[in-house]
Enzyme design. Structure first.
Site, short mmCIF file in Angstrom:
data_model
loop_
_atom_site.label_atom_id
_atom_site.label_comp_id
_atom_site.label_asym_id
_atom_site.label_seq_id
_atom_site.Cartn_x
_atom_site.Cartn_y
_atom_site.Cartn_z
CB CYS A 242 -52.01 -3.30 -24.03
SG CYS A 242 -53.49 -2.96 -24.99
CG ASN B 60 -57.80 -3.03 -23.22
OD1 ASN B 60 -56.95 -2.28 -22.72
ND2 ASN B 60 -57.52 -3.89 -24.18
CG HIS C 102 -53.25 -5.16 -20.65
ND1 HIS C 102 -53.75 -3.89 -20.50
CD2 HIS C 102 -53.68 -5.61 -21.87
CE1 HIS C 102 -54.44 -3.58 -21.59
NE2 HIS C 102 -54.42 -4.59 -22.42
O1 UT7 Z 1 -55.34 -5.21 -25.11
C1 UT7 Z 1 -54.66 -5.49 -26.28
C2 UT7 Z 1 -54.72 -6.90 -26.66
N1 UT7 Z 1 -56.06 -7.31 -26.94
C3 UT7 Z 1 -56.51 -8.45 -26.45
O2 UT7 Z 1 -55.83 -9.10 -25.70
C4 UT7 Z 1 -57.87 -8.94 -26.93
C5 UT7 Z 1 -57.79 -10.40 -27.31
N2 UT7 Z 1 -59.01 -10.91 -27.85
C6 UT7 Z 1 -60.13 -11.11 -27.10
O3 UT7 Z 1 -60.16 -10.73 -25.95
C7 UT7 Z 1 -61.28 -11.84 -27.70
O4 UT7 Z 1 -60.89 -12.46 -28.91
C8 UT7 Z 1 -62.54 -10.95 -27.99
C9 UT7 Z 1 -63.16 -10.54 -26.67
C10 UT7 Z 1 -62.14 -9.73 -28.79
C11 UT7 Z 1 -63.59 -11.76 -28.75
O5 UT7 Z 1 -63.92 -12.93 -28.03
P1 UT7 Z 1 -63.90 -14.36 -28.74
O6 UT7 Z 1 -64.31 -15.34 -27.73
O7 UT7 Z 1 -62.54 -14.53 -29.38
O8 UT7 Z 1 -65.02 -14.21 -29.82
P2 UT7 Z 1 -64.92 -14.41 -31.40
O9 UT7 Z 1 -64.19 -13.27 -32.02
O10 UT7 Z 1 -64.43 -15.79 -31.67
O11 UT7 Z 1 -66.43 -14.33 -31.82
C12 UT7 Z 1 -67.37 -15.36 -31.44
C13 UT7 Z 1 -68.73 -14.93 -31.91
C14 UT7 Z 1 -68.77 -14.43 -33.35
O12 UT7 Z 1 -69.98 -14.81 -33.92
P3 UT7 Z 1 -70.07 -16.09 -34.89
O13 UT7 Z 1 -69.15 -15.77 -36.04
O14 UT7 Z 1 -69.59 -17.24 -34.07
O15 UT7 Z 1 -71.51 -16.13 -35.25
C15 UT7 Z 1 -68.76 -12.94 -33.18
O16 UT7 Z 1 -69.36 -12.27 -34.27
O17 UT7 Z 1 -69.19 -13.84 -31.10
C16 UT7 Z 1 -69.60 -12.77 -31.95
N3 UT7 Z 1 -69.37 -11.52 -31.25
C17 UT7 Z 1 -70.28 -10.99 -30.44
N4 UT7 Z 1 -71.51 -11.36 -30.05
C18 UT7 Z 1 -72.17 -10.59 -29.20
C19 UT7 Z 1 -68.27 -10.74 -31.29
N5 UT7 Z 1 -68.46 -9.67 -30.49
C20 UT7 Z 1 -69.69 -9.82 -29.95
C21 UT7 Z 1 -70.44 -9.02 -29.07
N6 UT7 Z 1 -71.67 -9.44 -28.71
N7 UT7 Z 1 -69.96 -7.88 -28.53
#
Ligand code: UT7
Length: 331
Positions: free
Chosen positions: A116, A286, A256
């Site tokens: 990125c 992204n 980004h």
């Molecule tokens: O561009 C390169 C660099 N990349 C980034 O900067 C990305 C950085 N990371 C992020 O943007 C975020 O961590 C994500 C958007 C990828 C995820 O968001 P989050 O708030 O960190 O969610 P999480 O991974 O902590 O997941 C929270 C919950 C989980 O469920 P449980 O375990 O709490 O029951 C996930 O399974 O949300 C669930 N979850 C979803 N639910 C509905 C994960 N993806 C989804 C989804 N829809 N698409």
């Protein structure tokens, strides 16, 4: 003679027609528009669906438009740098394929892989060739077909990524315009939080890597989020400080587009308002190395000569950085 600076003298972007909406994703995986919007800010993304088309085709559309709008003869381009993590092939470089397809014949070219942050890395390299007086016309492009490595059964990644390309033309100027300062960083200890496990020399493609889904993007979202928020904000604040840029003086942060929450946290740390920030994540998601030039392209009409911009990114590697640019023209 004064110091030569590298000015961005034209910008262009291109995205495929197909719009993959949150509603369509709701039919594919267990997710909701509400979750995607509140956690990421993405509403829709563009996907290159035609079979046999790759990142170079995105690059060709982007650069054709750039050459056309700037009235540049392809034979006058002396260097083409393509930032991508989704090359057409492991080799040859995608930049070579793009150059051939758009008729850039008197140039050399290479790809940069910094995920990125790829556009920032490429812009910095290109700047040095202009500042040294080596070249007068250099193209920097970020182009990605992220859909080629996105697992559309994995809700944690498939909602994030999209396809697209953005490119700039760099030319010398004797005015104090263009790329003024840059801070770029790498920390390889973050490599395995965000990567493609299979297909490289460590794990060449085999039926095992395919069955284990190792050719898709692997991301530990929370880990990456933590590093992204801190590092993107740190370098953005650092570059403001060392160039004596007060928050009110900054015209635009060009971040980004990985997650709206990361963008907002960066802006908060810099002490700037939302109306000083380019945000189009809701439309394209992204697009990895293409997000920053896609923003510049969309905001081109609002940019004025002398505007102060900070381009800032964080991504796989880990790689990150910030570049301070003084916009060089009124559109
Ligand atoms: O561009 C390169 C660099 N990349 C980034 O900067 C990305 C950085 N990371 C992020 O943007 C975020 O961590 C994500 C958007 C990828 C995820 O968001 P989050 O708030 O960190 O969610 P999480 O991974 O902590 O997941 C929270 C919950 C989980 O469920 P449980 O375990 O709490 O029951 C996930 O399974 O949300 C669930 N979850 C979803 N639910 C509905 C994960 N993806 C989804 C989804 N829809 N698409």
């Amino acid at each position: 003679m004064g110091q030569i600076k590298a000015a961005i003298t034209a910008v262009n972007g291109w995205v495929p027609d197909y719009v993959l909406t949150n509603q369509e994703l709701e039919q594919m995986v267990d997710t909701s528009d509400e979750w995607i919007m509140t956690r990421t800010g993405v509403k829709e993304r563009r996907i290159l669906r035609e079979s046999g088309k790759g990142t170079s085709d995105i690059g060709v559309e982007t650069i054709k438009g750039l050459l056309e709008k700037s009235g540049t003869n392809p034979n006058d381009i002396e260097l083409l740098i393509c930032a991508t993590v989704s090359p057409d092939f492991a080799f040859p470089a995608t930049s070579a394929i793009i150059a051939d397809k758009v008729g850039i014949k008197n140039s050399w070219s290479f790809d940069i892989n910094a995920a990125c942050s790829g556009f920032l890395y490429a812009l910095n390299v290109a700047t040095k060739f202009i500042e040294a007086g080596t070249y007068k016309k250099v193209i920097v492009i970020g182009a990605e077909k992220m859909s080629c490595m996105t697992d559309y059964t994995d809700r944690t990644t498939c909602v994030l990524f999209g396809d697209g390309g953005g490119a700039v033309l760099l030319e010398p100027t004797s005015e104090k315009l263009g790329v003024i300062d840059s801070i770029l960083r790498t920390d390889g200890s973050g490599s395995f939080h965000l990567y493609q496990k299979g297909g490289g020399s460590v794990k060449p493609a085999s039926y095992r890597t395919v069955i284990a889904k190792e050719h898709f993007i692997y991301q530990e979202g929370q880990q990456v989020f933590k590093f992204a928020v801190t590092n993107m904000a740190d370098v953005s604040v650092e570059i403001m400080k060392r160039n004596n840029l007060a928050p009110k003086d900054l015209n635009w942060l060009v971040p980004h587009q990985a997650n709206l929450r990361i963008i907002e946290a960066t802006a908060r740390r810099m002490g700037i308002n939302k109306d000083q920030v380019m945000i189009n994540i809701e439309k394209y998601g992204n697009t990895t190395s293409a997000t920053i030039p896609l923003c510049l392209w969309e905001w081109e009409n609002k940019l004025k000569k002398g505007d102060d911009l900070i381009l800032s990114a964080f991504g796989g590697g880990f790689t990150w950085g910030a570049i301070y640019v003084k916009w060089a023209y009124d559109s």
